[in-house]
Design an enzyme around this catalytic site. Structure first.
Site, PDB file in Angstrom:
ATOM      1  N   ALA A 180      16.196  26.446  -8.718  1.00  0.00           N
ATOM      2  CA  ALA A 180      16.941  25.195  -8.605  1.00  0.00           C
ATOM      3  C   ALA A 180      15.992  24.049  -8.263  1.00  0.00           C
ATOM      4  O   ALA A 180      14.959  24.242  -7.620  1.00  0.00           O
ATOM      5  CB  ALA A 180      18.017  25.318  -7.541  1.00  0.00           C
ATOM      6  N   GLU A 187      15.306  33.404  -2.304  1.00  0.00           N
ATOM      7  CA  GLU A 187      16.217  32.497  -1.601  1.00  0.00           C
ATOM      8  C   GLU A 187      16.287  32.727  -0.091  1.00  0.00           C
ATOM      9  O   GLU A 187      16.520  31.783   0.672  1.00  0.00           O
ATOM     10  CB  GLU A 187      17.627  32.601  -2.208  1.00  0.00           C
ATOM     11  CG  GLU A 187      17.794  31.940  -3.567  1.00  0.00           C
ATOM     12  CD  GLU A 187      17.375  32.813  -4.728  1.00  0.00           C
ATOM     13  OE1 GLU A 187      17.621  32.425  -5.874  1.00  0.00           O
ATOM     14  OE2 GLU A 187      16.785  33.893  -4.497  1.00  0.00           O
ATOM     15  N   GLU A 226      17.297  34.697 -12.085  1.00  0.00           N
ATOM     16  CA  GLU A 226      18.719  34.940 -12.339  1.00  0.00           C
ATOM     17  C   GLU A 226      19.062  34.612 -13.791  1.00  0.00           C
ATOM     18  O   GLU A 226      19.872  35.306 -14.418  1.00  0.00           O
ATOM     19  CB  GLU A 226      19.567  34.103 -11.383  1.00  0.00           C
ATOM     20  CG  GLU A 226      19.504  34.590  -9.944  1.00  0.00           C
ATOM     21  CD  GLU A 226      20.296  33.727  -8.997  1.00  0.00           C
ATOM     22  OE1 GLU A 226      21.200  34.251  -8.316  1.00  0.00           O
ATOM     23  OE2 GLU A 226      20.005  32.512  -8.920  1.00  0.00           O
ATOM     24  N   GLY A 246      16.661  31.004  -9.186  1.00  0.00           N
ATOM     25  CA  GLY A 246      17.543  30.799 -10.331  1.00  0.00           C
ATOM     26  C   GLY A 246      16.865  31.065 -11.654  1.00  0.00           C
ATOM     27  O   GLY A 246      17.533  31.390 -12.647  1.00  0.00           O
TER      28      GLY A 246
END
Length: 291
Positions: free
Chosen positions: A93, A161, A141, A138
């Site tokens: 992110a 994270e 992911e 992310g």
């Protein structure tokens, strides 16, 4: 999505990073429909070099729009997700942008990112993540949402994270255990450990590992070669096979077999199946039309 003008750049011997005159440097997500021997392959290229391809609100919006267009395009046979930026796949992110958001905006952004990555996972055609650089948070992911992952041995991957006192919020806590097993997924998430391509291959996080080349696109080239193996197969069968596998993995074996039976029935009346049998009989390559 832009079409045409990409055959030379897409060829395996000179994959490169330029895709023709239609490409614009300011495009944060480049969408390319390849031609010639790669016809049917669509490449989604992350292109936020100034932010290490970090997922911003605008980039997530562009990804959602692109995926929405792809899912209804019957000419698409395989989607390859890659980076246009050397040495990086996706840094996760965009934390600089997030720092300026109100708490309510953060929640909305994470929900949108999660939904977009789910849309990618649910594309009806095979998807391949080509990881030629770092994929963190992310970014990993995003790769986990693809059916197959290919990485350079020098690539770095991890769900980091917990270092920021949060947890993966775009599918990482669910897709990583389903990919490498519960215990090992917990270990990687709890420790925020980063692994390279070789270790990622050894634990089953990726399917293929390749030595990086001078152009920095070895994983992309391998992904293209893999995608070409999918092109000769029946389009309807490919879509239904993916559906059967994805749904079957979430249920017990008996239910999964029932799902397979229902999916198999969808291939029987198709023109592709008739063409496949005729081509086999006539000892020639089939000419599928996705019908």
């Amino acid at each position: 999505p832009l079409r045409g003008g990409v055959a030379a750049a897409a060829a395996l011997p000179s994959a490169g990073r330029s895709y023709g005159s239609q490409a614009k440097e300011e495009e944060e997500l480049r969408v390319r429909y390849l031609d010639d021997e790669h016809k049917g392959i669509v490449v989604l290229g992350l292109n936020r070099s100034h932010a290490k391809n970090a997922l911003s609100k605008n980039l997530v919006k562009m990804m959602s729009k692109a995926v929405d267009a792809l899912k209804s395009d019957k000419k698409v046979r395989t989607v390859v997700f890659r980076s246009e930026v050397p040495g990086i796949f996706c840094a996760g992110a965009d934390l600089k942008e997030r720092a300026k958001m109100h708490s309510s905006e953060v929640s909305s952004f994470v929900s949108r990112a999660r939904a977009t990555i789910n849309e990618l996972a649910n594309l009806p055609v095979p998807t391949i993540a080509a990881i030629d650089g770092t994929a963190l948070g992310g970014g990993l992911e995003l790769a986990l949402a693809c059916d197959i992952r290919v990485a350079a041995s020098s690539a770095k991957m991890g769900l980091v994270e917990t270092k920021l006192a949060i947890i993966p919020g775009a599918g990482g806590t669910q897709r990583l255990p389903r990919t490498i097993g519960v215990s090992l997924a917990k270990e990687l998430i709890f420790s925020a450990r980063i692994v390279d391509g070789e270790e990622a291959k050894s634990i089953g996080l990726i399917s293929h590992v390749v030595e990086q080349n001078e152009a920095g696109d070895a994983a992309y080239r391998r992904a293209l070669a893999l995608a070409r193996e999918f092109l000769p197969q029946g389009p309807v069968a490919m879509r239904v096979a993916k559906l059967a596998i994805n749904q079957g993995m979430e249920v017990d074996l008996v239910t999964g077999l029932a799902i397979e039976e229902a999916c198999y029935a969808q291939t029987i009346p198709t023109k592709d199946r008739i063409e496949g049998l005729l081509a086999f009989k006539e000892k020639r390559p089939p000419r599928y039309k996705g019908e």
